[in-house]
Design an enzyme around this catalytic site. Structure first.
Site, short mmCIF file in Angstrom:
data_model
loop_
_atom_site.label_atom_id
_atom_site.label_comp_id
_atom_site.label_asym_id
_atom_site.label_seq_id
_atom_site.Cartn_x
_atom_site.Cartn_y
_atom_site.Cartn_z
N VAL A 147 0.88 -1.25 -0.06
CA VAL A 147 0.03 0.11 0.06
C VAL A 147 1.07 1.14 -0.16
O VAL A 147 1.61 1.50 1.04
CB VAL A 147 -0.96 -0.01 1.25
CG1 VAL A 147 -1.88 1.35 1.19
CG2 VAL A 147 -1.79 -1.28 1.13
N PRO A 148 1.17 1.65 -1.19
CA PRO A 148 2.31 2.65 -1.55
C PRO A 148 2.42 4.08 -0.67
O PRO A 148 2.27 5.21 -1.56
CB PRO A 148 2.23 2.86 -2.98
CG PRO A 148 0.82 2.77 -3.35
CD PRO A 148 0.26 1.71 -2.33
N CYS A 149 2.54 4.25 0.38
CA CYS A 149 2.18 5.39 1.14
C CYS A 149 3.66 6.31 0.70
O CYS A 149 3.80 7.41 0.71
CB CYS A 149 2.46 5.12 2.83
SG CYS A 149 3.52 4.18 3.31
N HIS A 150 4.68 5.70 0.08
CA HIS A 150 5.78 6.45 -0.15
C HIS A 150 5.42 7.42 -1.60
O HIS A 150 6.07 8.17 -1.91
CB HIS A 150 6.97 5.52 -0.81
CG HIS A 150 6.42 4.43 -1.75
ND1 HIS A 150 5.88 3.28 -1.72
CD2 HIS A 150 6.85 4.36 -3.26
CE1 HIS A 150 5.46 2.54 -2.75
NE2 HIS A 150 6.28 3.16 -3.60
#
Length: 184
Positions: A147-150
């Site tokens: 889950v790409p919080c970056h």
């Protein structure tokens, strides 16, 4: 003995080496439940104790479990530049409410190689003034990378914060072509 009940609560885990250091992956029968950065023995023990307390089951090391094996395969493809989207069942039980809503929108609505501002993401979930709350949701993300919080950055072009550290965030964004590769 009720082995079916134990299977329902079973938590399996493995540590996998990646281009951003070792990651701990944990899964339940419902899906991948946790990804932890920079795994040392101490970090692993803390993470497993936390999972045990939150999920009510003692995590068992099992890198060969089908779900973990698939997650490891997909992460290896991602870090090798051969995968742009994860296709894994996710167990959202470690996060709820607004944070879960934001992370689900992030997972489905911000594709590989793109970024979104904290405020823009807040607007997508109906809280246009909620940029700080989105930042808190990113910090609470139990499934980073997958889950790409970056991919969430500041609206003024700043990189923003990151639970895995700014160097890790830069490496992930460089991998996805959003930032140039670091020179050293």
């Amino acid at each position: 003995m009720d082995t079916h009940g134990q299977d329902e609560r079973r938590v399996v885990w493995a540590v996998v080496g990646t281009g951003i250091g070792p990651l701990l992956l944990a899964a339940t029968r419902d899906g991948l439940v946790n990804v932890v950065f920079h795994v040392t023995d101490a970090v692993r023990e803390r993470a497993l104790e936390g999972l045990s307390a939150r999920l009510g089951a003692e995590p068992v090391e099992d890198p060969g479990s089908p779900l973990l094996a698939e997650a490891i395969r997909q992460l290896e493809e991602y870090f090798a530049g051969r995968r742009q989207a994860f296709e894994l069942p996710l167990d959202w039980s470690l996060i709820s409410g607004f944070n879960r809503q934001v992370l689900r929108e992030l997972a489905s609505g911000v594709p590989y190689g793109t970024v979104v501002g904290y405020g823009d993401l807040a607007g997508r979930v109906g809280r246009p003034a909620g940029a700080q709350a989105v930042g808190a949701a990113m910090g609470a993300n139990p499934l980073p990378v997958v889950v790409p919080c970056h991919r969430v950055v500041e609206s003024d072009g700043g990189i923003g914060g990151f639970g895995g550290g700014l160097e890790t965030k830069r490496k992930l964004l460089a991998l996805e072509g959003v930032l140039p590769e670091p020179l050293f």
